[in-house]
Every structure is written in C-alpha cells, then in structure tokens.
Design an enzyme around this catalytic site. Structure first.
Site, PDB file in Angstrom:
ATOM      1  N   ARG A 274       0.829  -1.212   0.000  1.00 55.70           N
ATOM      2  CA  ARG A 274       0.000   0.000   0.000  1.00 55.70           C
ATOM      3  C   ARG A 274       0.866   1.267   0.000  1.00 55.70           C
ATOM      4  O   ARG A 274       0.548   2.253   0.650  1.00 55.70           O
ATOM      5  CB  ARG A 274      -0.965   0.003   1.177  1.00 55.70           C
ATOM      6  CG  ARG A 274      -1.854  -1.205   1.253  1.00 55.70           C
ATOM      7  CD  ARG A 274      -2.728  -1.364   0.019  1.00 55.70           C
ATOM      8  NE  ARG A 274      -3.486  -2.605   0.091  1.00 55.70           N
ATOM      9  CZ  ARG A 274      -3.103  -3.751  -0.451  1.00 55.70           C
ATOM     10  NH1 ARG A 274      -1.973  -3.810  -1.145  1.00 55.70           N
ATOM     11  NH2 ARG A 274      -3.830  -4.840  -0.346  1.00 55.70           N
TER      12      ARG A 274
ATOM     13  N   CYS B  18     -10.470  -1.351   3.455  1.00 56.28           N
ATOM     14  CA  CYS B  18      -9.817  -1.719   4.712  1.00 56.28           C
ATOM     15  C   CYS B  18      -9.231  -0.474   5.375  1.00 56.28           C
ATOM     16  O   CYS B  18      -8.556   0.315   4.717  1.00 56.28           O
ATOM     17  CB  CYS B  18      -8.712  -2.737   4.466  1.00 56.28           C
ATOM     18  SG  CYS B  18      -9.312  -4.364   3.965  1.00 56.28           S
TER      19      CYS B  18
ATOM     20  N   GLU C 203      -4.412   2.257   7.106  1.00 54.68           N
ATOM     21  CA  GLU C 203      -4.251   2.159   5.663  1.00 54.68           C
ATOM     22  C   GLU C 203      -5.011   3.297   4.984  1.00 54.68           C
ATOM     23  O   GLU C 203      -4.553   3.852   3.989  1.00 54.68           O
ATOM     24  CB  GLU C 203      -4.772   0.814   5.159  1.00 54.68           C
ATOM     25  CG  GLU C 203      -4.655   0.643   3.661  1.00 54.68           C
ATOM     26  CD  GLU C 203      -4.997  -0.760   3.219  1.00 54.68           C
ATOM     27  OE1 GLU C 203      -5.697  -0.899   2.192  1.00 54.68           O
ATOM     28  OE2 GLU C 203      -4.575  -1.725   3.883  1.00 54.68           O
TER      29      GLU C 203
END
Length: 306
Positions: free
Chosen positions: A171, A228, A299
C-alpha cells in the site's frame, strides 16, 4: 485552463460519505492545465490532496485546509486503455489515463486475454489512485504490473518514469528523483502503462469473477466504506482477524461501525461523523494493542485540520 472551483463538501465526494468542506477544488482538463497548478496552490493556501473516486479517504468534519486536485472526465486524463506495444519478453503494454476507473481497466484486460491484474477485480477507485497507493488484492498489486508511470510534480514537471524511477511496497508507492532518493513534495499520476502476459480470456474472466464473488461474500462491497481501514500487520495475523478476535466486528459508535461481514471495514450507516469514526478507530487500536501487543497502522488516508 486550470479551473478553480468552490471547495466541495467531501462527504459528497468520498465513498465513506464523511468530511467537511475543502478550501477549493482545482480541476485540470489536460496536461497544460497542470502547469498553473503550483501557482494556484500557493495562492489558495492549504495542502494539495489528489481526489479520484474518493475511496480510501477519511476526511475530517468542519472546514479543512486542503485544496482538492481533480482530473476532468472525458479528456486526455480519462484516456481508455490502449495497447501500445510489447516488452522484450513478450508482455503486452497497455496505457491508460489516471482518471479511468480501475474496474473498467480490469474488465478490458479480461476481454483482451491479458493477465496479471485479475486479483484487483472488485476494487473501486480510479487508476491514478490505485497506482499511488499500490492497490492490491488476492496476490496482485498495481506496482508489480506497472511498466511506467506519467506524473506531474513541481520538481519534475511532466515526465514519464520507468521502473528505475519508482518504488512500491505494501500500500505504498514512491517516485524517485534522479539520484534514487524519494521525491520531495507532492506528485500527481496522470497515466500509467502496465506490462501484462497473454492468457486465455475465459480463464482471466473466470479468475476475475471468482475474486469478485469472494469479495462480495466476505466484504461489505455495497456499503459506504473506504475499504480496509488498517494495514495488515502480517499475512498470518491480518487486521480483520485481530479486530474480530478483539470483539470489534459489528461494534459501533454513533453512525459508524465495523462491518459484521469483515471487521477491518469501517462503514457509515447513514448518519456517521468523522469524530465518531476517529473514536472508533482509536478504540480499536487500543483494544488490539492491549490484547495482542500489536500496534495497528492506518491504511486509509486521513485528511484533517490537525
């Protein structure tokens, strides 16, 4: 010409349906418009924030000191996927504009019988955002398939960079300067070229469909969420597993809740606020830390006044 518009209410422009008003919106219809962006940002004040489809963003309530930068639909930034050549090892090069939706790209690749990104089926958002956060799922990630990326930044101007000029991780995506160090300041992805292997179209389509159905069965794909919210500490102990074990699946504060389908998805049940979202995330971090001695990292990207 770069258009400067009134600041949008971010609750109307993010998939989590949260957020107050930005200072302004700077919208570019083509590459030439971006040349005036640094001057416009200096004049408007506030931090630049790139906004595509609004996924993976948690925007705070109230007036936010940010200028939203957007790429207009229907122009060069929204260029549909096109085959532009092949690599020496026979992979097919596909170029696509940053404003194109990722699901459209993945669907087109399936029709063409090109594999390498089928795990991204069901991920919302635009191609530019998917590259900038190195979106991934089911063993696929954007960075692994990325052959080159076109960006604009105050330091570099308009450039197309090969793999030696960017770095990606979980990410995470970084543009590198000529010395190989991370580029300082902001940059904006304007297009991307992916290198993909030839596969049987039916096999690619079946894999995409299987991945999407798996997501639909285990994740709240139709809810107002940002995807998420926490990074996975490890493959063995993903964030959702830790949150579930800590009793947080379905837990809510006000109008914000952790999904009953997947504990790592925070959803807005219709009237949630960013204040409630931050409270819920803090409670979750404390609960997981106390029980498992694991510090969860966000995230989702936070846009805040502090």
């Amino acid at each position: 010409m770069l258009k400067v518009l009134d600041g949008p209410v971010l609750a109307h422009r993010t998939t989590l349906r949260l957020g107050g008003r930005a200072l302004a919106e700077a919208r570019a219809a083509g590459p030439g418009d971006l040349d005036g962006l640094p001057e416009a940002l200096a004049r408007l004040g506030g931090e630049p924030r790139m906004l595509g489809c609004g996924s993976n963003i948690l925007a705070d309530d109230g007036e936010l000191p940010v200028v939203v930068v957007t790429l207009a639909d229907g122009g060069p930034f929204d260029a549909a996927p096109e085959v532009t050549g092949e690599t020496e090892d026979g992979r097919v090069l596909v170029r696509v504009g940053a404003a194109q939706r990722l699901p459209r790209l993945v669907s087109r690749l399936s029709a063409w019988g090109l594999c390498g990104m089928e795990g991204l089926a069901g991920i919302p958002g635009a191609v530019g955002g998917a590259v900038a956060m190195n979106a991934g799922s089911y063993g696929c990630e954007c960075g692994a398939a990325l052959h080159s990326v076109s960006v604009f930044s105050p330091a570099l101007g308009h450039v197309t960079l090969g793999r030696e000029r960017f770095r990606y991780g979980y990410r995470q995506f970084e543009v590198l300067d000529a010395s190989g160090a991370p580029l300082g300041g902001w940059f904006l992805v304007t297009s991307a070229t992916f290198a993909l292997a030839r596969c049987d179209s039916a096999v690619v389509h079946a894999a995409m469909r299987g991945n999407y159905l798996k997501k639909k069965a285990t994740q709240p794909v139709l809810a107002h969420s940002a995807g998420c919210v926490f990074r996975n500490p490890s493959a063995e102990n993903p964030a959702g597993k830790l949150l579930d074990a800590a009793g947080l699946k379905g837990y809510r504060i006000g109008g914000m809740a952790f999904s009953k389908m997947h504990a790592n998805f925070m959803i807005n049940e219709g009237n949630g606020t960013a204040k409630e979202a931050f409270s819920l995330l803090q409670l979750a971090r404390v609960a997981v830390s106390e029980r498992f001695r694991v510090d969860l990292e966000l995230e989702v990207k936070v846009w805040s006044w502090w």
